[in-house]
Design a protein around this motif. Sequence first.
Motif, PDB file in Angstrom:
ATOM      1  N   ARG A 213       0.844  -1.000  -0.230  1.00 40.85           N
ATOM      2  CA  ARG A 213       0.327  -0.028  -0.056  1.00 40.85           C
ATOM      3  C   ARG A 213       0.589   1.446   0.174  1.00 40.85           C
ATOM      4  O   ARG A 213       0.746   2.312  -0.382  1.00 40.85           O
ATOM      5  CB  ARG A 213      -0.965   0.184   1.325  1.00 40.85           C
ATOM      6  CG  ARG A 213      -1.787  -1.279   0.872  1.00 40.85           C
ATOM      7  CD  ARG A 213      -2.994  -1.365   2.621  1.00 40.85           C
ATOM      8  NE  ARG A 213      -2.474  -1.057   3.369  1.00 40.85           N
ATOM      9  CZ  ARG A 213      -2.338  -0.823   4.987  1.00 40.85           C
ATOM     10  NH1 ARG A 213      -3.808  -1.635   5.061  1.00 40.85           N
ATOM     11  NH2 ARG A 213      -1.857  -1.774   5.860  1.00 40.85           N
ATOM     12  N   ASN A 214       1.899   1.052   0.040  1.00 45.53           N
ATOM     13  CA  ASN A 214       2.795   2.269   0.582  1.00 45.53           C
ATOM     14  C   ASN A 214       2.970   2.481  -1.442  1.00 45.53           C
ATOM     15  O   ASN A 214       3.463   3.628  -1.632  1.00 45.53           O
ATOM     16  CB  ASN A 214       4.020   2.063   1.250  1.00 45.53           C
ATOM     17  CG  ASN A 214       4.057   2.004   2.666  1.00 45.53           C
ATOM     18  OD1 ASN A 214       3.049   2.409   3.419  1.00 45.53           O
ATOM     19  ND2 ASN A 214       5.160   0.847   2.680  1.00 45.53           N
ATOM     20  N   ILE A 215       2.835   1.578  -2.650  1.00 47.22           N
ATOM     21  CA  ILE A 215       3.456   2.262  -3.684  1.00 47.22           C
ATOM     22  C   ILE A 215       2.545   3.108  -3.673  1.00 47.22           C
ATOM     23  O   ILE A 215       1.170   2.742  -3.798  1.00 47.22           O
ATOM     24  CB  ILE A 215       3.519   1.288  -4.036  1.00 47.22           C
ATOM     25  CG1 ILE A 215       4.774   0.007  -3.748  1.00 47.22           C
ATOM     26  CG2 ILE A 215       3.148   1.393  -5.829  1.00 47.22           C
ATOM     27  CD1 ILE A 215       4.453  -1.112  -4.462  1.00 47.22           C
ATOM     28  N   ASN A 216       2.418   4.699  -4.187  1.00 45.80           N
ATOM     29  CA  ASN A 216       2.192   5.663  -4.964  1.00 45.80           C
ATOM     30  C   ASN A 216       1.905   6.242  -6.359  1.00 45.80           C
ATOM     31  O   ASN A 216       1.430   6.579  -6.619  1.00 45.80           O
ATOM     32  CB  ASN A 216       1.122   6.651  -3.837  1.00 45.80           C
ATOM     33  CG  ASN A 216       3.223   7.399  -3.847  1.00 45.80           C
ATOM     34  OD1 ASN A 216       3.782   7.943  -4.172  1.00 45.80           O
ATOM     35  ND2 ASN A 216       3.113   7.242  -1.715  1.00 45.80           N
ATOM     36  N   CYS A 217       3.403   5.485  -7.026  1.00 37.26           N
ATOM     37  CA  CYS A 217       3.965   6.001  -8.493  1.00 37.26           C
ATOM     38  C   CYS A 217       2.476   5.370  -9.440  1.00 37.26           C
ATOM     39  O   CYS A 217       2.211   4.246  -9.023  1.00 37.26           O
ATOM     40  CB  CYS A 217       5.159   5.572  -8.550  1.00 37.26           C
ATOM     41  SG  CYS A 217       5.720   4.281  -8.252  1.00 37.26           S
ATOM     42  N   PRO A 218       3.031   5.747 -10.418  1.00 37.73           N
ATOM     43  CA  PRO A 218       2.351   4.874 -11.953  1.00 37.73           C
ATOM     44  C   PRO A 218       2.703   3.829 -12.178  1.00 37.73           C
ATOM     45  O   PRO A 218       4.427   3.679 -11.089  1.00 37.73           O
ATOM     46  CB  PRO A 218       2.788   6.162 -12.978  1.00 37.73           C
ATOM     47  CG  PRO A 218       3.247   7.938 -12.386  1.00 37.73           C
ATOM     48  CD  PRO A 218       4.155   7.319 -10.483  1.00 37.73           C
TER      49      PRO A 218
ATOM     50  N   SER B 250      -1.667   1.855  -3.168  1.00 37.02           N
ATOM     51  CA  SER B 250      -2.169   3.050  -3.485  1.00 37.02           C
ATOM     52  C   SER B 250      -2.051   4.101  -4.481  1.00 37.02           C
ATOM     53  O   SER B 250      -3.078   5.259  -4.622  1.00 37.02           O
ATOM     54  CB  SER B 250      -2.151   3.824  -2.337  1.00 37.02           C
ATOM     55  OG  SER B 250      -1.335   3.555  -0.958  1.00 37.02           O
ATOM     56  N   THR B 251      -1.493   3.553  -5.543  1.00 40.59           N
ATOM     57  CA  THR B 251      -1.532   4.045  -6.866  1.00 40.59           C
ATOM     58  C   THR B 251      -3.201   4.537  -7.549  1.00 40.59           C
ATOM     59  O   THR B 251      -3.840   3.863  -7.477  1.00 40.59           O
ATOM     60  CB  THR B 251      -0.637   3.439  -8.338  1.00 40.59           C
ATOM     61  OG1 THR B 251       0.639   3.367  -7.640  1.00 40.59           O
ATOM     62  CG2 THR B 251      -1.275   4.244  -9.526  1.00 40.59           C
ATOM     63  N   PRO B 252      -3.493   5.598  -7.462  1.00 42.96           N
ATOM     64  CA  PRO B 252      -4.549   5.517  -8.400  1.00 42.96           C
ATOM     65  C   PRO B 252      -5.320   4.865  -9.806  1.00 42.96           C
ATOM     66  O   PRO B 252      -4.268   4.522 -10.352  1.00 42.96           O
ATOM     67  CB  PRO B 252      -5.019   7.243  -8.547  1.00 42.96           C
ATOM     68  CG  PRO B 252      -4.039   8.331  -7.820  1.00 42.96           C
ATOM     69  CD  PRO B 252      -2.916   7.032  -7.512  1.00 42.96           C
ATOM     70  N   PRO B 253      -6.277   4.266 -10.331  1.00 39.26           N
ATOM     71  CA  PRO B 253      -6.559   3.326 -10.675  1.00 39.26           C
ATOM     72  C   PRO B 253      -6.232   4.460 -12.424  1.00 39.26           C
ATOM     73  O   PRO B 253      -5.782   2.999 -12.770  1.00 39.26           O
ATOM     74  CB  PRO B 253      -8.034   2.893 -10.967  1.00 39.26           C
ATOM     75  CG  PRO B 253      -8.365   3.648  -9.269  1.00 39.26           C
ATOM     76  CD  PRO B 253      -7.583   4.691  -8.651  1.00 39.26           C
TER      77      PRO B 253
END
Length: 372
Positions: A302-307, A332-335
């Motif tokens: 969940r710590n992943i938020n990059c493309p 957590s990267t936006p869809p």
Amino acid sequence: MTMLEYQQEYWKKSIDYWQQTNPFFSSFSRAYRYLDTLYQLQNPRPKWSTPNNIIYEHQTLRLRHFSNQRHNDAKRPVLILPPQAGHHSNLADYSPSQSLVRVFHRYGYDVYVAHWVSATPEFKELGMNDIIRLTDEAVDQIRERTGIYKIHLVGQCQGGWQAGIYTSLYQDKISTLVTAAAPIDVQAAPSAIVEDAGLPMEFFKFLVAANNGLMSGKYILWGFKNMQAEEHYVRKYFRLWQMIENDDEDGIKRFIHFENWYEYTQMLPGRFYLDIIKNIFKENNLTKPGSFKLDGRPVDLRNINCPVIIMAGKKDHITPPAQAFALKKYISTPPQDVVEILTEGGHIGTLMGTEALREDWTAVNEVLQLAV
């Protein structure tokens, strides 16, 4: 014409003559060529296809820099993590026409590859935490060398979950994460590897103990072969005979090249191998945030938020698409910043197949052009 060239030409013409006039000699010649080809494969020696330099070396890691001769701009660097599954890391640069390195070069990227060498007894106790540490050392070397704070990270197969774990721990150093044929949720679809992992842990410990604390790539290779036993023990040898009968020299060269890569095996640190069996394939811990720690830090995707770009092969029997695409559920990267690419190939085809490199990996590069 030199004397040697004259003799070679003489013998070639003599063999051609006897093949045309004597069916028995022709059959004998083909049999000799067949056995000679197999003999050439007894000591496989994989090679890199693109010029490169080792810029950093520590324990089982050699960081190779593939200088881009086409472009000298300061485009964001790419680090490729090949799988550590008993094979050679030149999977990322298999041949001039099948090279992921060269695909990235065409788009102007500065390319680096983590070359994982065969482990010696000195490194048998390296575990998953050590491999992530070595990955971080490679990333820092690239950042220091280029002066660019965030890099693109590309993981192939097992290198994919490795890249995922690394990004979850060091998101501030990664601009974009790419995973290809990477097992993330091994319960998302059935596979032979997951079935085999159901064997008692004592069995895997025995394999490691049999090599004094190292895991032999030969054992891993046998496991892969047994998933498609008829193909690896019967069909491919029949195809080789057909190629010899048809004088298909290009086909024979491709056969030798692939076998030189596929049959080459190396040792893995035993502790690392057992960590993989436990955390990835037995307990499916990548899907359970914080279920295990590396150097005291909980692993949480969940710590992943990059493309993120996720690739999978439609015909992949080792990592079915559902196992790979499951990554999107745990980050957590936006869809809208997650791209899914389904190739037409199988496992190896997705990683280095001509069609995948020409179409699917080109699509990856097109997406990376848009990354900040």
